[in-house]
Every structure is written in structure tokens, then in C-alpha cells.
Design a protein around this motif. Sequence first.
Motif, PDB file in Angstrom:
ATOM      1  N   SER A  29      31.025 103.218   5.294  1.00  0.00           N
ATOM      2  CA  SER A  29      32.215 103.891   5.825  1.00  0.00           C
ATOM      3  C   SER A  29      33.061 102.932   6.648  1.00  0.00           C
ATOM      4  O   SER A  29      34.281 102.882   6.493  1.00  0.00           O
ATOM      5  CB  SER A  29      31.802 105.097   6.681  1.00  0.00           C
ATOM      6  OG  SER A  29      32.929 105.689   7.268  1.00  0.00           O
ATOM      7  N   VAL A  30      32.410 102.173   7.509  1.00  0.00           N
ATOM      8  CA  VAL A  30      33.118 101.193   8.333  1.00  0.00           C
ATOM      9  C   VAL A  30      33.810 100.170   7.442  1.00  0.00           C
ATOM     10  O   VAL A  30      34.974  99.817   7.665  1.00  0.00           O
ATOM     11  CB  VAL A  30      32.141 100.513   9.323  1.00  0.00           C
ATOM     12  CG1 VAL A  30      32.770  99.295   9.980  1.00  0.00           C
ATOM     13  CG2 VAL A  30      31.667 101.507  10.367  1.00  0.00           C
ATOM     14  N   GLN A  33      36.829 101.763   5.911  1.00  0.00           N
ATOM     15  CA  GLN A  33      37.871 102.001   6.909  1.00  0.00           C
ATOM     16  C   GLN A  33      38.605 100.712   7.240  1.00  0.00           C
ATOM     17  O   GLN A  33      39.833 100.697   7.359  1.00  0.00           O
ATOM     18  CB  GLN A  33      37.257 102.619   8.167  1.00  0.00           C
ATOM     19  CG  GLN A  33      38.259 103.374   8.995  1.00  0.00           C
ATOM     20  CD  GLN A  33      37.585 104.317   9.981  1.00  0.00           C
ATOM     21  OE1 GLN A  33      36.400 104.606   9.898  1.00  0.00           O
ATOM     22  NE2 GLN A  33      38.373 104.793  10.921  1.00  0.00           N
ATOM     23  N   LYS A  34      37.864  99.617   7.366  1.00  0.00           N
ATOM     24  CA  LYS A  34      38.488  98.319   7.632  1.00  0.00           C
ATOM     25  C   LYS A  34      39.417  97.913   6.489  1.00  0.00           C
ATOM     26  O   LYS A  34      40.417  97.238   6.712  1.00  0.00           O
ATOM     27  CB  LYS A  34      37.423  97.233   7.808  1.00  0.00           C
ATOM     28  CG  LYS A  34      36.710  97.272   9.120  1.00  0.00           C
ATOM     29  CD  LYS A  34      35.683  96.132   9.153  1.00  0.00           C
ATOM     30  CE  LYS A  34      34.884  96.093  10.406  1.00  0.00           C
ATOM     31  NZ  LYS A  34      33.864  95.019  10.362  1.00  0.00           N
ATOM     32  N   ASN A  38      40.639 105.054   3.629  1.00  0.00           N
ATOM     33  CA  ASN A  38      40.140 106.082   4.536  1.00  0.00           C
ATOM     34  C   ASN A  38      39.480 107.266   3.833  1.00  0.00           C
ATOM     35  O   ASN A  38      38.607 107.911   4.407  1.00  0.00           O
ATOM     36  CB  ASN A  38      41.268 106.557   5.450  1.00  0.00           C
ATOM     37  CG  ASN A  38      41.705 105.439   6.379  1.00  0.00           C
ATOM     38  OD1 ASN A  38      40.896 104.644   6.837  1.00  0.00           O
ATOM     39  ND2 ASN A  38      43.007 105.360   6.643  1.00  0.00           N
ATOM     40  N   ALA A  41      36.076 106.054   3.119  1.00  0.00           N
ATOM     41  CA  ALA A  41      35.388 106.010   4.415  1.00  0.00           C
ATOM     42  C   ALA A  41      34.949 107.409   4.837  1.00  0.00           C
ATOM     43  O   ALA A  41      33.816 107.598   5.305  1.00  0.00           O
ATOM     44  CB  ALA A  41      36.303 105.393   5.471  1.00  0.00           C
ATOM     45  N   HIS A  42      35.821 108.384   4.650  1.00  0.00           N
ATOM     46  CA  HIS A  42      35.505 109.770   5.002  1.00  0.00           C
ATOM     47  C   HIS A  42      34.310 110.275   4.200  1.00  0.00           C
ATOM     48  O   HIS A  42      33.388 110.891   4.751  1.00  0.00           O
ATOM     49  CB  HIS A  42      36.740 110.655   4.752  1.00  0.00           C
ATOM     50  CG  HIS A  42      36.479 112.107   4.930  1.00  0.00           C
ATOM     51  ND1 HIS A  42      36.400 112.703   6.168  1.00  0.00           N
ATOM     52  CD2 HIS A  42      36.250 113.091   4.020  1.00  0.00           C
ATOM     53  CE1 HIS A  42      36.149 113.992   6.015  1.00  0.00           C
ATOM     54  NE2 HIS A  42      36.058 114.253   4.717  1.00  0.00           N
ATOM     55  N   LYS A  45      31.177 108.721   5.520  1.00  0.00           N
ATOM     56  CA  LYS A  45      30.819 109.265   6.835  1.00  0.00           C
ATOM     57  C   LYS A  45      30.133 110.625   6.669  1.00  0.00           C
ATOM     58  O   LYS A  45      29.145 110.921   7.347  1.00  0.00           O
ATOM     59  CB  LYS A  45      32.077 109.397   7.697  1.00  0.00           C
ATOM     60  CG  LYS A  45      31.807 109.337   9.181  1.00  0.00           C
ATOM     61  CD  LYS A  45      33.093 109.365   9.988  1.00  0.00           C
ATOM     62  CE  LYS A  45      33.757 108.008   9.940  1.00  0.00           C
ATOM     63  NZ  LYS A  45      34.968 107.926  10.755  1.00  0.00           N
ATOM     64  N   ASP A 154      40.620 107.449  -3.676  1.00  0.00           N
ATOM     65  CA  ASP A 154      40.582 107.477  -2.218  1.00  0.00           C
ATOM     66  C   ASP A 154      41.073 108.835  -1.715  1.00  0.00           C
ATOM     67  O   ASP A 154      40.456 109.451  -0.844  1.00  0.00           O
ATOM     68  CB  ASP A 154      41.431 106.341  -1.649  1.00  0.00           C
ATOM     69  CG  ASP A 154      41.272 106.186  -0.157  1.00  0.00           C
ATOM     70  OD1 ASP A 154      40.146 105.941   0.304  1.00  0.00           O
ATOM     71  OD2 ASP A 154      42.285 106.310   0.559  1.00  0.00           O
TER      72      ASP A 154
END
Length: 160
Positions: A29-30, A33-34, A38, A41-42, A45, A154
Motif C-alpha cells: 500500500s505504501v 501510495q508513493k 491511490n 494503495a486503498h 490497505k 486504480d
Amino acid sequence: MILSRNLSEAFNAQVNAEMWSSNLYLSMSVYFQKAGLNGFAHWMKKQAAEELEHAHKLIDYALDRGGDITIGQINVVPTGWGNPLEVFEHVYKHECYVSELIDKLVDIAEADKDHASRDFLFWFVREQVEEESTAKEIVDQLKNYGECHYAIMDHRLGKR
């Protein structure tokens, strides 16, 4: 019936594996996100939180059955990943591995003739079928759509 020492040890190992899996998905996820992805990443998470829920479910059951639960050290997870397809290929392989771990837990419960634990663990067996299927579906879609459709994926994964 109290959990056997064998089954308690196996539950401890599985709790550790679930917590490691949670950290693995949090690391992914990190990473996403980087990269500004997103939605990916979501999704990761949410997956990390689900794996932690699995650990709690195992802990609660083992304690209810008189098992001896000890939270052990969680090994470091990878932090660098490739493109989204490579990440999800890793997710799929990891979920297949977790399925093998769950199958071994069921085998121990069967060997102990612990029907309640066997029944409890079949929830995880069914969960792993879903986990593998979901990861494989995402891998297939990423392969079929290609990099030019990462934004669509995404957006879709962000709705989880």
C-alpha cells in the motif's frame, strides 16, 4: 476439548503468518501510495486490515478453546516492488502459500480428531478460495488491459 499442544503451536504460527501478511500488504500500500496509485494503495490497505482480522479471529478461537497463544516476532517484509502486475502476481502467489498453511492447520485438526477446530478452520479454507480468485482476477485483468489501463484499474480498486 482443549487445543492440543500441536494445534496451539500451529495456531501461533498461523497468527504470525497472518500478521506478516498484513504487514506485506501494508508495505505494498505504501509503495502504491508513493507512486500516486491511490486506488491500488486503498485496496492493499483494506487487504492488510483483513489479514489482521484473520489473526484476531484465530487468537480469539484458540483462547476460547484453552490454547496457548503467544505473539511472536514478525519478520521484515519487502519494501520494493515492480509494476502493479508484478505486485499482484506476488499477491496471488502469497495467497496460494497461505492456502497451503491453512490446509496444514486443517490436517493437524483432523489428526487430533478436533472436529470443532476443523469446522472453525473451514471458514479460512473458503476465505482462501475467495482470496486466490480475487488476486488471480486482478492479475488477469492487468495482463489483459496492459499498462495503458492502470488508471482504470486504480479507479476500480479504489472502490473496494
